[in-house]
Design a protein around this motif. Sequence first.
Motif, PDB file in Angstrom:
ATOM      1  N   UNK A 193      48.403 -67.866  -6.792  1.00  0.00           N
ATOM      2  CA  UNK A 193      47.086 -67.329  -7.152  1.00  0.00           C
ATOM      3  C   UNK A 193      46.694 -67.794  -8.549  1.00  0.00           C
ATOM      4  N   UNK A 194      47.616 -67.674  -9.483  1.00  0.00           N
ATOM      5  CA  UNK A 194      47.338 -68.100 -10.867  1.00  0.00           C
ATOM      6  C   UNK A 194      46.979 -69.574 -10.922  1.00  0.00           C
ATOM      7  N   UNK A 195      47.729 -70.411 -10.232  1.00  0.00           N
ATOM      8  CA  UNK A 195      47.452 -71.842 -10.239  1.00  0.00           C
ATOM      9  C   UNK A 195      46.110 -72.151  -9.575  1.00  0.00           C
ATOM     10  N   UNK A 196      45.734 -71.353  -8.587  1.00  0.00           N
ATOM     11  CA  UNK A 196      44.442 -71.558  -7.938  1.00  0.00           C
ATOM     12  C   UNK A 196      43.304 -71.350  -8.934  1.00  0.00           C
ATOM     13  N   UNK A 197      43.400 -70.298  -9.731  1.00  0.00           N
ATOM     14  CA  UNK A 197      42.378 -70.061 -10.755  1.00  0.00           C
ATOM     15  C   UNK A 197      42.431 -71.139 -11.833  1.00  0.00           C
ATOM     16  N   UNK A 198      43.624 -71.459 -12.277  1.00  0.00           N
ATOM     17  CA  UNK A 198      43.784 -72.394 -13.390  1.00  0.00           C
ATOM     18  C   UNK A 198      43.269 -73.787 -13.028  1.00  0.00           C
ATOM     19  N   UNK A 199      43.415 -74.169 -11.768  1.00  0.00           N
ATOM     20  CA  UNK A 199      42.991 -75.508 -11.344  1.00  0.00           C
ATOM     21  C   UNK A 199      41.542 -75.554 -10.879  1.00  0.00           C
ATOM     22  N   UNK A 200      40.935 -74.386 -10.627  1.00  0.00           N
ATOM     23  CA  UNK A 200      39.557 -74.342 -10.130  1.00  0.00           C
ATOM     24  C   UNK A 200      38.549 -74.054 -11.232  1.00  0.00           C
ATOM     25  N   UNK A 201      38.892 -73.163 -12.168  1.00  0.00           N
ATOM     26  CA  UNK A 201      37.969 -72.722 -13.208  1.00  0.00           C
ATOM     27  C   UNK A 201      38.469 -73.157 -14.584  1.00  0.00           C
ATOM     28  N   UNK A 202      37.570 -73.637 -15.422  1.00  0.00           N
ATOM     29  CA  UNK A 202      37.922 -73.847 -16.826  1.00  0.00           C
ATOM     30  C   UNK A 202      38.151 -72.466 -17.441  1.00  0.00           C
ATOM     31  N   UNK A 203      39.369 -72.182 -17.860  1.00  0.00           N
ATOM     32  CA  UNK A 203      39.736 -70.838 -18.295  1.00  0.00           C
ATOM     33  C   UNK A 203      38.868 -70.370 -19.468  1.00  0.00           C
ATOM     34  N   UNK A 204      38.299 -69.174 -19.318  1.00  0.00           N
ATOM     35  CA  UNK A 204      37.354 -68.676 -20.318  1.00  0.00           C
ATOM     36  C   UNK A 204      38.012 -68.453 -21.682  1.00  0.00           C
ATOM     37  N   UNK A 205      39.236 -67.985 -21.698  1.00  0.00           N
ATOM     38  CA  UNK A 205      39.919 -67.747 -22.971  1.00  0.00           C
ATOM     39  C   UNK A 205      40.178 -69.067 -23.695  1.00  0.00           C
ATOM     40  N   UNK A 206      40.595 -70.067 -22.939  1.00  0.00           N
ATOM     41  CA  UNK A 206      40.794 -71.397 -23.525  1.00  0.00           C
ATOM     42  C   UNK A 206      39.458 -71.955 -24.020  1.00  0.00           C
ATOM     43  N   UNK A 207      38.417 -71.753 -23.258  1.00  0.00           N
ATOM     44  CA  UNK A 207      37.091 -72.227 -23.641  1.00  0.00           C
ATOM     45  C   UNK A 207      36.641 -71.611 -24.962  1.00  0.00           C
ATOM     46  N   UNK A 208      36.832 -70.293 -25.110  1.00  0.00           N
ATOM     47  CA  UNK A 208      36.408 -69.619 -26.346  1.00  0.00           C
ATOM     48  C   UNK A 208      37.183 -70.099 -27.561  1.00  0.00           C
ATOM     49  N   UNK A 209      38.477 -70.311 -27.390  1.00  0.00           N
ATOM     50  CA  UNK A 209      39.318 -70.633 -28.545  1.00  0.00           C
ATOM     51  C   UNK A 209      39.390 -72.128 -28.856  1.00  0.00           C
ATOM     52  N   UNK A 210      39.261 -72.957 -27.829  1.00  0.00           N
ATOM     53  CA  UNK A 210      39.509 -74.384 -28.040  1.00  0.00           C
ATOM     54  C   UNK A 210      38.342 -75.285 -27.650  1.00  0.00           C
ATOM     55  N   UNK A 211      37.342 -74.745 -26.974  1.00  0.00           N
ATOM     56  CA  UNK A 211      36.190 -75.549 -26.601  1.00  0.00           C
ATOM     57  C   UNK A 211      36.236 -76.057 -25.168  1.00  0.00           C
ATOM     58  N   UNK A 212      35.086 -76.546 -24.725  1.00  0.00           N
ATOM     59  CA  UNK A 212      34.921 -76.936 -23.326  1.00  0.00           C
ATOM     60  C   UNK A 212      35.800 -78.123 -22.945  1.00  0.00           C
ATOM     61  N   UNK A 213      35.964 -79.078 -23.836  1.00  0.00           N
ATOM     62  CA  UNK A 213      36.739 -80.272 -23.501  1.00  0.00           C
ATOM     63  C   UNK A 213      38.202 -79.924 -23.237  1.00  0.00           C
ATOM     64  N   UNK A 214      38.777 -79.076 -24.073  1.00  0.00           N
ATOM     65  CA  UNK A 214      40.168 -78.673 -23.874  1.00  0.00           C
ATOM     66  C   UNK A 214      40.309 -77.829 -22.608  1.00  0.00           C
ATOM     67  N   UNK A 215      39.380 -76.903 -22.390  1.00  0.00           N
ATOM     68  CA  UNK A 215      39.442 -76.063 -21.187  1.00  0.00           C
ATOM     69  C   UNK A 215      39.383 -76.907 -19.923  1.00  0.00           C
TER      70      UNK A 215
END
Length: 275
Positions: A193-215
């Motif tokens: 389940x976790x991998x399904x989310x991680x591979x489908x959606x750019x993680x919002x927490x990563x996006x906030x802290x590191x930006x869209x390119x890293x996410x």
Amino acid sequence: MPGLAPELIATLYRAACLAELDALKPGNVHAYASGHRMEVADFVTSADVSAPALARAEARIGARVRGGVEATVAAVGQNTNLGILLLCAPLARAAERGEGIAAALAALDAADARDVFAAIRRANPGGLGRAGRHDVAGEAPSSLRDAMAEAAPRDAIARAYVTDFADILRIGRPALAAARAAGLEATWCTTAVHLAYLSDLADSHVLRKHGAAVAEAVRREAQALCLRITPGPAAVEPLLAFDQSLKARGINPGTSADLTVATLFADALDAAKGA
């Protein structure tokens, strides 16, 4: 449809939190490895102390979130479960009232907005930044869903509030069902389940802290990993290698973990209702 007892809801919530911790989830805190200056014990304590507020009889969604956050910060001194509470509180209220998630979210009011904004300020999540409208540092709006709609394009948890949990229905629940159908053990179903989310959606927490390119880069890395492995004992080495790589870069895909807990909780509630 008759609702579930608060005591059962609390038990199922805590079980979902602990099940998520038992699974190997790259980049997050889990039984295989700590990380980001947090330990599994912090999250176990957080589940224990937040469960009563999350399942409090007849409580509104905002009150459940705020009570859970306050109990958590008092116990562990940091934010470990804001996202989990934001996702699980609507599920808990809907289950207690015997209604669907859409009805629970449609009933949100100004009191919910005040409590949720207060909870976010109390938790002080990393990388939150400032918003032009509905900034949590300011006065809460009259409509929580309006505020969530403003954040929805950049935050999966906010998006859940305005799409009636569409990502969980589209990604998480099918991934869980497929993993079970494949005969995976429970902990590996959670990893799937976790991998399904991680591979489908750019993680919002990563996006906030590191930006869209890293996410987006993390999403693509997860997608590539999923093409190479099947969750299970044989996948421990590549999963831990990805886990260590993310943590070495200071990357914590926390929203994917939050969505995983909510998926397990929603599934357990449905099973308890006989759905």
